[in-house]
Scaffold this motif. Structure first.
Motif, PDB file in Angstrom:
ATOM      1  N   GLU A  22       0.633  -1.287   0.398  1.00  0.00           N
ATOM      2  CA  GLU A  22       0.219   0.343  -0.366  1.00  0.00           C
ATOM      3  C   GLU A  22       0.976   1.340   0.287  1.00  0.00           C
ATOM      4  OE1 GLU A  22      -3.163   1.852  -0.112  1.00  0.00           O
ATOM      5  OE2 GLU A  22      -3.117  -0.222  -0.410  1.00  0.00           O
ATOM      6  N   PRO A  23       0.797   2.358  -1.094  1.00  0.00           N
ATOM      7  CA  PRO A  23       1.117   3.337  -0.943  1.00  0.00           C
ATOM      8  C   PRO A  23       1.672   4.362   0.259  1.00  0.00           C
ATOM      9  CG  PRO A  23       0.269   2.951  -3.346  1.00  0.00           C
ATOM     10  CD  PRO A  23       0.219   1.693  -1.948  1.00  0.00           C
ATOM     11  N   ARG A  24       2.219   4.687   0.845  1.00  0.00           N
ATOM     12  CA  ARG A  24       2.492   5.913   1.594  1.00  0.00           C
ATOM     13  C   ARG A  24       3.860   6.532   2.056  1.00  0.00           C
ATOM     14  NH1 ARG A  24       6.718   5.070   5.306  1.00  0.00           N
ATOM     15  NH2 ARG A  24       7.542   3.178   5.309  1.00  0.00           N
ATOM     16  N   ALA A  29      10.178   9.406  -3.815  1.00  0.00           N
ATOM     17  CA  ALA A  29      10.228   8.562  -4.760  1.00  0.00           C
ATOM     18  C   ALA A  29      10.812   8.099  -5.790  1.00  0.00           C
ATOM     19  CB  ALA A  29       9.364   8.944  -5.136  1.00  0.00           C
ATOM     20  N   VAL A  30      11.413   6.519  -5.819  1.00  0.00           N
ATOM     21  CA  VAL A  30      12.643   6.001  -7.198  1.00  0.00           C
ATOM     22  C   VAL A  30      12.062   5.944  -8.371  1.00  0.00           C
ATOM     23  CG1 VAL A  30      15.057   5.063  -7.695  1.00  0.00           C
ATOM     24  CG2 VAL A  30      14.171   6.162  -5.605  1.00  0.00           C
ATOM     25  N   GLY A  31      11.776   6.202 -10.141  1.00  0.00           N
ATOM     26  CA  GLY A  31      11.822   5.667 -10.736  1.00  0.00           C
ATOM     27  C   GLY A  31      12.483   5.052 -11.175  1.00  0.00           C
ATOM     28  N   LEU A  32      12.439   3.707 -11.719  1.00  0.00           N
ATOM     29  CA  LEU A  32      13.244   2.900 -12.372  1.00  0.00           C
ATOM     30  C   LEU A  32      12.746   3.005 -14.010  1.00  0.00           C
ATOM     31  CD1 LEU A  32      13.248  -0.049 -10.192  1.00  0.00           C
ATOM     32  CD2 LEU A  32      14.522   1.861  -9.784  1.00  0.00           C
ATOM     33  N   GLY A  33      13.868   3.303 -14.347  1.00  0.00           N
ATOM     34  CA  GLY A  33      13.856   3.948 -16.006  1.00  0.00           C
ATOM     35  C   GLY A  33      13.332   1.653 -16.485  1.00  0.00           C
ATOM     36  N   LEU A 122       9.503   5.250  -1.936  1.00  0.00           N
ATOM     37  CA  LEU A 122       8.679   4.873  -2.668  1.00  0.00           C
ATOM     38  C   LEU A 122       9.115   3.908  -4.404  1.00  0.00           C
ATOM     39  CD1 LEU A 122       5.756   4.411  -3.249  1.00  0.00           C
ATOM     40  CD2 LEU A 122       5.055   6.553  -3.667  1.00  0.00           C
ATOM     41  N   LEU A 123       9.523   3.375  -4.162  1.00  0.00           N
ATOM     42  CA  LEU A 123      10.058   2.358  -5.533  1.00  0.00           C
ATOM     43  C   LEU A 123       9.551   1.857  -6.506  1.00  0.00           C
ATOM     44  CD1 LEU A 123      13.282   1.349  -5.979  1.00  0.00           C
ATOM     45  CD2 LEU A 123      12.155  -0.433  -5.627  1.00  0.00           C
ATOM     46  N   ILE A 124       9.297   2.899  -7.792  1.00  0.00           N
ATOM     47  CA  ILE A 124       8.258   2.355  -8.476  1.00  0.00           C
ATOM     48  C   ILE A 124       8.809   1.839  -9.950  1.00  0.00           C
ATOM     49  CG2 ILE A 124       6.858   3.919 -10.419  1.00  0.00           C
ATOM     50  CD1 ILE A 124       8.307   5.705  -7.019  1.00  0.00           C
ATOM     51  N   SER A 125       8.325   0.980 -10.173  1.00  0.00           N
ATOM     52  CA  SER A 125       8.742  -0.371 -11.664  1.00  0.00           C
ATOM     53  C   SER A 125       7.424  -0.359 -12.449  1.00  0.00           C
ATOM     54  CB  SER A 125       9.836  -1.452 -10.917  1.00  0.00           C
ATOM     55  OG  SER A 125       8.778  -2.347  -9.728  1.00  0.00           O
ATOM     56  N   LYS A 126       7.843  -1.385 -13.167  1.00  0.00           N
ATOM     57  CA  LYS A 126       6.829  -1.735 -14.144  1.00  0.00           C
ATOM     58  C   LYS A 126       6.433  -2.266 -12.990  1.00  0.00           C
ATOM     59  CE  LYS A 126       9.485  -3.257 -17.548  1.00  0.00           C
ATOM     60  NZ  LYS A 126      10.946  -2.856 -16.679  1.00  0.00           N
TER      61      LYS A 126
END
Length: 216
Positions: A22-24, A29-33, A122-126
């Motif tokens: 659950e996002p908190r 925030a790290v968006g992975l290329g 917050l680790l954002i990926s596919k």
């Protein structure tokens, strides 16, 4: 043409790869290329929801993205975020990383150099990279809490959005193989993989979805 069995097996891998956190609110925030700009879109959405005050986009190019994102994945992600109205001052770019381990290590170094105090990420990926990214981050960035996130969507919707079903299945298989072999090489923490997931993975390998497997 994707067979019914291969599709079913791919869905099983897709479900396993997602952490369902659950996002908190986190420190950053790290968006992975990658080849998928929806990672940038989701990062922006989470920023707008006050889930992080700062964004890092990380990634150079790969064989999949060198034609689509010639200036580098992180640069294209940043441009997308700015187009969507994110202030330039809250976006940092790490443009050297060529794999998930480098995404984590180089982003960590960038934030340390910038003097940012990081206790959570917050680790954002596919969607199918959530577990791999999480396991890698936990290994390479100890003492930090990680929350995995991705664009919420079904497997069918994702395949349609990418438009290359075979590529997606190859990527799913490659991500699962790394979960199986990378822990013993010290690249990530061990994840418990259920038998039905490994069985689905092995069937997909036999069916030829192997272009993203690591050798050796």
């Amino acid at each position: 043409m994707i067979s019914a069995q291969a599709w079913s097996d791919a869905v099983r891998l897709w479900d396993f790869h997602q952490m369902r956190h659950e996002p908190r609110p986190c420190s950053v925030a790290v968006g992975l290329g990658s080849h998928d700009l929806s990672v940038a879109d989701t990062t922006v959405e989470l920023y707008r929801r006050d889930m992080a005050p700062l964004i890092v986009f990380t990634g150079a190019t790969s064989r999949t993205t060198q034609g689509r994102m010639p200036r580098g994945e992180a640069v294209h992600y940043r441009d997308r975020a700015l187009e969507l109205g994110v202030p330039e001052r809250v976006v940092l770019v790490e443009a050297r990383a060529r794999n998930t381990g480098e995404n984590i290590r180089f982003s960590r170094a960038l934030l340390e150099d910038a003097g940012v105090d990081v206790t959570s990420v917050l680790l954002i990926s596919k969607p199918y990279e959530e577990r791999r990214a999480y396991a890698t981050a936990c290994k390479l960035w100890p003492g930090v809490e990680f929350v995995s996130a991705s664009t919420p969507m079904t497997f069918a919707a994702y395949v349609e959005s990418i438009g290359e079903p075979r590529l997606v299945l190859d990527m799913l298989v490659g991500a699962l193989q790394r979960l199986l072999v990378y822990p013993e090489q010290g690249f990530m923490t061990t994840q418990s993989v259920p038998h039905d997931v490994t069985a689905a993975y092995e069937r997909l390998c036999r069916a030829g979805y192997t272009s993203r497997l690591v050798l050796g």
